[in-house]
Scaffold this motif. Structure first.
Motif, PDB file in Angstrom:
ATOM      1  N   ILE A 157       0.833  -1.196   0.000  1.00 52.05           N
ATOM      2  CA  ILE A 157       0.000   0.000   0.000  1.00 52.05           C
ATOM      3  C   ILE A 157       0.869   1.249   0.000  1.00 52.05           C
ATOM      4  CG2 ILE A 157      -2.038  -1.042   1.039  1.00 52.05           C
ATOM      5  CD1 ILE A 157      -1.180   0.052   3.727  1.00 52.05           C
ATOM      6  N   ARG A 158       0.330   2.280  -0.603  1.00 52.29           N
ATOM      7  CA  ARG A 158       0.963   3.593  -0.615  1.00 52.29           C
ATOM      8  C   ARG A 158      -0.146   4.626  -0.708  1.00 52.29           C
ATOM      9  NH1 ARG A 158       1.751   5.805  -5.919  1.00 52.29           N
ATOM     10  NH2 ARG A 158       3.740   6.716  -5.310  1.00 52.29           N
ATOM     11  N   VAL A 159       0.185   5.864  -0.447  1.00 56.34           N
ATOM     12  CA  VAL A 159      -0.769   6.952  -0.570  1.00 56.34           C
ATOM     13  C   VAL A 159      -0.311   7.850  -1.705  1.00 56.34           C
ATOM     14  CG1 VAL A 159      -1.661   9.032   0.562  1.00 56.34           C
ATOM     15  CG2 VAL A 159      -1.606   6.851   1.790  1.00 56.34           C
ATOM     16  N   THR A 160      -1.231   8.162  -2.626  1.00 56.57           N
ATOM     17  CA  THR A 160      -0.883   9.014  -3.759  1.00 56.57           C
ATOM     18  C   THR A 160      -1.393  10.433  -3.596  1.00 56.57           C
ATOM     19  OG1 THR A 160      -2.836   8.235  -4.959  1.00 56.57           O
ATOM     20  CG2 THR A 160      -0.758   7.090  -5.379  1.00 56.57           C
ATOM     21  N   ARG A 161      -2.369  10.625  -2.682  1.00 57.32           N
ATOM     22  CA  ARG A 161      -2.869  11.987  -2.453  1.00 57.32           C
ATOM     23  C   ARG A 161      -3.561  12.053  -1.103  1.00 57.32           C
ATOM     24  NH1 ARG A 161      -7.111  15.069  -2.552  1.00 57.32           N
ATOM     25  NH2 ARG A 161      -8.609  13.460  -3.109  1.00 57.32           N
ATOM     26  N   VAL A 162      -3.298  13.132  -0.383  1.00 59.95           N
ATOM     27  CA  VAL A 162      -3.984  13.403   0.879  1.00 59.95           C
ATOM     28  C   VAL A 162      -4.709  14.731   0.730  1.00 59.95           C
ATOM     29  CG1 VAL A 162      -3.740  13.784   3.364  1.00 59.95           C
ATOM     30  CG2 VAL A 162      -2.194  12.196   2.200  1.00 59.95           C
ATOM     31  N   GLY A 163      -6.027  14.710   0.907  1.00 57.90           N
ATOM     32  CA  GLY A 163      -6.829  15.925   0.840  1.00 57.90           C
ATOM     33  C   GLY A 163      -7.256  16.353   2.228  1.00 57.90           C
ATOM     34  N   THR A 164      -8.203  17.251   2.296  1.00 60.04           N
ATOM     35  CA  THR A 164      -8.716  17.724   3.583  1.00 60.04           C
ATOM     36  C   THR A 164      -9.430  16.611   4.329  1.00 60.04           C
ATOM     37  OG1 THR A 164      -8.962  19.949   2.686  1.00 60.04           O
ATOM     38  CG2 THR A 164     -10.207  19.434   4.701  1.00 60.04           C
ATOM     39  N   SER A 165     -10.281  15.870   3.601  1.00 62.17           N
ATOM     40  CA  SER A 165     -11.048  14.792   4.231  1.00 62.17           C
ATOM     41  C   SER A 165     -10.921  13.472   3.473  1.00 62.17           C
ATOM     42  CB  SER A 165     -12.530  15.186   4.326  1.00 62.17           C
ATOM     43  OG  SER A 165     -13.062  15.393   3.032  1.00 62.17           O
ATOM     44  N   SER A 166      -9.996  13.405   2.533  1.00 61.99           N
ATOM     45  CA  SER A 166      -9.888  12.198   1.710  1.00 61.99           C
ATOM     46  C   SER A 166      -8.441  11.736   1.570  1.00 61.99           C
ATOM     47  CB  SER A 166     -10.476  12.450   0.320  1.00 61.99           C
ATOM     48  OG  SER A 166      -9.722  13.425  -0.363  1.00 61.99           O
ATOM     49  N   VAL A 167      -8.321  10.452   1.248  1.00 60.00           N
ATOM     50  CA  VAL A 167      -7.013   9.835   1.021  1.00 60.00           C
ATOM     51  C   VAL A 167      -7.152   8.927  -0.192  1.00 60.00           C
ATOM     52  CG1 VAL A 167      -5.200   8.345   1.954  1.00 60.00           C
ATOM     53  CG2 VAL A 167      -6.504   9.831   3.495  1.00 60.00           C
ATOM     54  N   GLU A 168      -6.234   9.077  -1.147  1.00 65.88           N
ATOM     55  CA  GLU A 168      -6.186   8.166  -2.287  1.00 65.88           C
ATOM     56  C   GLU A 168      -5.047   7.183  -2.060  1.00 65.88           C
ATOM     57  OE1 GLU A 168      -5.449   7.965  -7.098  1.00 65.88           O
ATOM     58  OE2 GLU A 168      -6.056   9.869  -6.193  1.00 65.88           O
ATOM     59  N   TYR A 169      -5.394   5.908  -2.050  1.00 67.88           N
ATOM     60  CA  TYR A 169      -4.427   4.833  -1.851  1.00 67.88           C
ATOM     61  C   TYR A 169      -4.121   4.151  -3.175  1.00 67.88           C
ATOM     62  CZ  TYR A 169      -5.687   5.048   3.119  1.00 67.88           C
ATOM     63  OH  TYR A 169      -5.904   5.457   4.407  1.00 67.88           O
ATOM     64  N   GLY A 170      -2.888   3.748  -3.340  1.00 65.52           N
ATOM     65  CA  GLY A 170      -2.510   2.847  -4.406  1.00 65.52           C
ATOM     66  C   GLY A 170      -2.191   1.512  -3.772  1.00 65.52           C
ATOM     67  N   PHE A 171      -2.452   0.429  -4.466  1.00 64.11           N
ATOM     68  CA  PHE A 171      -2.156  -0.890  -3.903  1.00 64.11           C
ATOM     69  C   PHE A 171      -1.678  -1.836  -4.984  1.00 64.11           C
ATOM     70  CE2 PHE A 171      -6.682  -1.227  -5.012  1.00 64.11           C
ATOM     71  CZ  PHE A 171      -6.708  -2.417  -5.720  1.00 64.11           C
ATOM     72  N   ALA A 172      -0.987  -2.861  -4.531  1.00 67.19           N
ATOM     73  CA  ALA A 172      -0.611  -3.973  -5.399  1.00 67.19           C
ATOM     74  C   ALA A 172      -0.711  -5.249  -4.583  1.00 67.19           C
ATOM     75  CB  ALA A 172       0.799  -3.796  -5.944  1.00 67.19           C
ATOM     76  N   VAL A 173      -1.128  -6.312  -5.242  1.00 66.50           N
ATOM     77  CA  VAL A 173      -1.263  -7.619  -4.597  1.00 66.50           C
ATOM     78  C   VAL A 173      -0.207  -8.535  -5.209  1.00 66.50           C
ATOM     79  CG1 VAL A 173      -2.806  -9.566  -4.174  1.00 66.50           C
ATOM     80  CG2 VAL A 173      -3.731  -7.227  -4.262  1.00 66.50           C
ATOM     81  N   PHE A 174       0.665  -9.045  -4.348  1.00 65.98           N
ATOM     82  CA  PHE A 174       1.780  -9.889  -4.772  1.00 65.98           C
ATOM     83  C   PHE A 174       1.641 -11.283  -4.177  1.00 65.98           C
ATOM     84  CE2 PHE A 174       3.398  -5.579  -4.505  1.00 65.98           C
ATOM     85  CZ  PHE A 174       4.185  -5.446  -5.637  1.00 65.98           C
ATOM     86  N   LYS A 175       2.000 -12.294  -4.927  1.00 66.80           N
ATOM     87  CA  LYS A 175       2.217 -13.622  -4.351  1.00 66.80           C
ATOM     88  C   LYS A 175       3.545 -13.530  -3.603  1.00 66.80           C
ATOM     89  CE  LYS A 175       2.809 -18.476  -5.557  1.00 66.80           C
ATOM     90  NZ  LYS A 175       2.815 -19.460  -6.652  1.00 66.80           N
ATOM     91  N   ARG A 176       3.583 -14.085  -2.393  1.00 71.70           N
ATOM     92  CA  ARG A 176       4.804 -14.004  -1.585  1.00 71.70           C
ATOM     93  C   ARG A 176       5.989 -14.545  -2.373  1.00 71.70           C
ATOM     94  NH1 ARG A 176       4.953 -16.665   4.242  1.00 71.70           N
ATOM     95  NH2 ARG A 176       4.672 -18.499   2.962  1.00 71.70           N
ATOM     96  N   GLY A 177       7.072 -13.756  -2.362  1.00 69.33           N
ATOM     97  CA  GLY A 177       8.301 -14.156  -3.038  1.00 69.33           C
ATOM     98  C   GLY A 177       8.369 -13.783  -4.505  1.00 69.33           C
ATOM     99  N   VAL A 178       7.300 -13.180  -5.042  1.00 71.31           N
ATOM    100  CA  VAL A 178       7.277 -12.780  -6.450  1.00 71.31           C
ATOM    101  C   VAL A 178       7.397 -11.259  -6.514  1.00 71.31           C
ATOM    102  CG1 VAL A 178       5.897 -12.772  -8.567  1.00 71.31           C
ATOM    103  CG2 VAL A 178       5.910 -14.798  -7.086  1.00 71.31           C
ATOM    104  N   GLU A 179       8.227 -10.770  -7.409  1.00 74.22           N
ATOM    105  CA  GLU A 179       8.502  -9.336  -7.500  1.00 74.22           C
ATOM    106  C   GLU A 179       7.441  -8.541  -8.246  1.00 74.22           C
ATOM    107  OE1 GLU A 179      10.844  -7.223  -6.141  1.00 74.22           O
ATOM    108  OE2 GLU A 179      11.179  -8.983  -4.898  1.00 74.22           O
TER     109      GLU A 179
END
Length: 143
Positions: free
Chosen positions: A85-107
């Protein structure tokens, strides 16, 4: 803040925090892979676990107002998953998250996406400014 290019979104180094998810037999669908809707459950659990561990949730409620996901490969039980998880934008009352789903051990990610929380008052359901502690935690996820 500029967003990373499409290739960077699929790399582990793009994400600021990771949470492990153990898959269950029931997560597989009739096609013998994890159903796409389960990915959203994994991501929701990862973000909320991060915020709960940081003791950053109070009476505010984060409502999802926008989301999207691009799937690049299949996962299946008994895969162990790591949600970045990461955050790409923080507003006054909002947060935009970015995410990625990985199989363990896979880049390279099996799925990448985003979602936006708007934080609202629990009683009125009206947007309210992010509490200081929550703001500090999500700003730390920017990158």
């Amino acid at each position: 803040m500029p967003k990373p290019d499409e290739g960077a979104l699929a790399l582990r180094s793009t994400y600021r925090a990771f949470h492990m998810v153990s898959t269950r037999w029931a997560d597989n669908d009739q096609y013998s892979h994890i159903n796409n809707a389960k990915f959203y459950e994994f991501v929701d659990s990862a973000v909320n676990a991060h915020l709960l561990i940081a003791d950053a949730l109070d009476e505010s409620i984060g409502l999802v107002v926008d989301s999207g996901c691009r799937y690049t490969s299949a996962l299946k039980f008994p895969d162990v998953i790591e949600v970045g998880i990461r955050v790409t934008r923080v507003g006054t009352s909002s947060v935009e998250y970015g995410f990625a789903v990985f199989k363990r051990g896979v880049e390279t990610a099996a799925a990448v996406g985003h979602f936006v929380h708007v934080y609202v008052d629990a009683a009125t359901r009206r947007p309210k400014p992010l509490p200081a502690k929550l703001r500090a935690v999500v700003e730390n996820l920017q990158g």
